[in-house]
Design a protein around this motif. Structure first.
Motif, mmCIF file in Angstrom:
data_model
loop_
_atom_site.group_PDB
_atom_site.id
_atom_site.type_symbol
_atom_site.label_atom_id
_atom_site.label_comp_id
_atom_site.label_asym_id
_atom_site.label_seq_id
_atom_site.Cartn_x
_atom_site.Cartn_y
_atom_site.Cartn_z
ATOM 1 N N SER A 91 0.848 -1.192 0.000
ATOM 2 C CA SER A 91 0.000 0.000 0.000
ATOM 3 C C SER A 91 0.881 1.237 0.000
ATOM 4 O O SER A 91 2.082 1.166 0.285
ATOM 5 C CB SER A 91 -0.912 0.013 1.238
ATOM 6 N N GLY B 4 0.722 3.659 2.069
ATOM 7 C CA GLY B 4 1.142 3.917 3.444
ATOM 8 C C GLY B 4 2.357 3.108 3.814
ATOM 9 O O GLY B 4 3.283 3.606 4.468
ATOM 10 N N GLN B 5 2.387 1.845 3.379
ATOM 11 C CA GLN B 5 3.530 0.983 3.687
ATOM 12 C C GLN B 5 4.808 1.471 3.014
ATOM 13 O O GLN B 5 5.877 1.493 3.637
ATOM 14 C CB GLN B 5 3.231 -0.454 3.257
#
Length: 382
Positions: A92, A94-95
């Motif tokens: 993702s 965010g990751q």
């Protein structure tokens, strides 16, 4: 020979760090497409890496003040692996944001510690050359590393680029204990002694010199692709070759600059700042001609000699906090990246054209030269 091999391995870490940092900028469109965000949003990944550098350099240096330097370098290499492997495997946006922040954490601490270790392996009169040899890794990143992983990103996908850097980090973890001798921390080293660097006005002025003066190079670098395609008129596919000329100039600058700085540190800094002012202005003037623009970029790259020279000055300014001073030098260059991109963007937004970044860069270099001259005057009075 053993010292040369150790310096080569230390420079490899700089190669991997520099490759990941600069190549990420060219991979942003592909990353944005994967995670279904726009390119400006993907650009936050560059900012997160820079924040990691700014946070990691002082934090890691202070908390590891009493740690043996080779073990510290191995630990920092592990962080290089984790940050870039995490970037390659991120599921993702965010990751990958977290992974890029982690990848930035070892940046300043690695360059600072590696430079300090390299300097400790040679006589004092050759220390700046030793630091310059480590910084050759960053120059090599622009000559070979960035074009290679950019090509890999285009052919095999952007994840392969970060995966290659992570693999390089694994190699570094194994090579460091084989060729780099142990280097214990100074007997009186402590977090408090390292933090004493922040109490020195000369340290702050040297950092300000780097942050503002070196921002001139980044004013040009941040917008080099549209400048070369829109003003110079070359195809985007040829841009990496022009950047390779810049990288070759960096190699020359590191080699020549370290030699000159070991003979006259102050003279080298003053001389290379003057060189940078002239060459950046030259690029602004000749950007419309492909041959002259390429020559100007090579000449601008030689100004990279300021990096080891300013690091050597910081070592003199902070004798009880050399690890932190060295690491902060590289945090400061990330700040100069932001300053250069911001000021160059202001000129472009004002309608002055892409090539105006050369003149903006020259102005920033003049400002850095003025700050350094002021520091010298204060030092003389003391």
């Amino acid at each position: 020979m053993q010292i040369a091999i150790a310096q080569f391995v230390l420079a490899l870490g700089g190669l991997f760090l520099g490759t990941a940092e600069f190549a990420a900028m060219g991979l942003l469109p592909s990353i944005a497409e994967t995670f279904e965000v726009d390119v400006p949003t993907a650009g936050h990944l560059v900012s997160l890496y820079a924040i990691g550098v700014v946070v990691g350099a002082p934090l890691l240096t202070v908390v590891t003040a009493r740690m043996e330097k080779r073990k510290l370098l191995m630990g920092l290499a592990v962080l290089i692996v984790l940050g870039n492997a995490g970037s390659a495997l991120a599921a993702s946006f965010g990751q990958i944001g977290v992974a890029r922040f982690v990848a930035g954490l070892p940046h300043g601490a690695y360059y600072g510690t590696a430079g300090l270790v390299a300097a400790s392996l040679v006589a004092r009169e050759k220390r700046t050359q030793a630091i310059g040899h480590v910084m050759l890794g960053l120059a090599a990143a622009n000559v070979a590393g960035v074009p290679l992983v950019t090509w890999m990103g285009q052919v095999f996908g952007w994840r392969s680029a970060f995966g290659l850097v992570a693999a390089g980090g694994v190699l570094l973890v194994f090579l460091l204990p084989l060729v780099v001798p142990t280097r214990p921390a100074e007997k009186d080293a402590s977090p408090r002694s390292e933090l004493s660097a922040f109490g020195s006005l000369q340290v702050w002025l040297t950092l300000a010199t780097a942050a503002i003066g070196f921002g001139g190079m980044f004013a040009v670098y941040s917008y080099i692709t549209p400048t070369l395609t829109e003003v110079t008129g070359i195809a985007e596919a040829r841009v990496p070759w022009m950047l390779a000329l810049w990288g070759l100039g960096m190699v020359v600058g590191n080699t020549l600059g370290g030699w000159l700085a070991d003979r006259s540190l102050t003279g080298a800094i003053l001389g290379f700042f003057a060189w940078t002012v002239v060459t950046l202005a030259l690029f602004g003037a000749v950007a419309a001609n492909v041959w002259l623009a390429g020559l100007a970029l090579f000449l601008v790259g030689i100004g990279f000699a300021l990096v080891p020279a300013l690091q050597a000055r910081l070592l003199d300014a902070a004798p009880r906090a050399q690890s932190l001073a060295s690491a902060m030098n590289h945090s400061t260059f990330n700040l100069s990246n932001a300053i250069g991109a911001w000021t160059g963007g202001l000129a472009i937004s004002a309608g002055l054209g892409w090539a105006s970044t050369g003149y903006v860069g020259a102005a920033l270099a003049v400002a850095g030269l003025c700050i350094f001259t002021f520091a010298l005057e204060l030092q003389r009075k003391d």
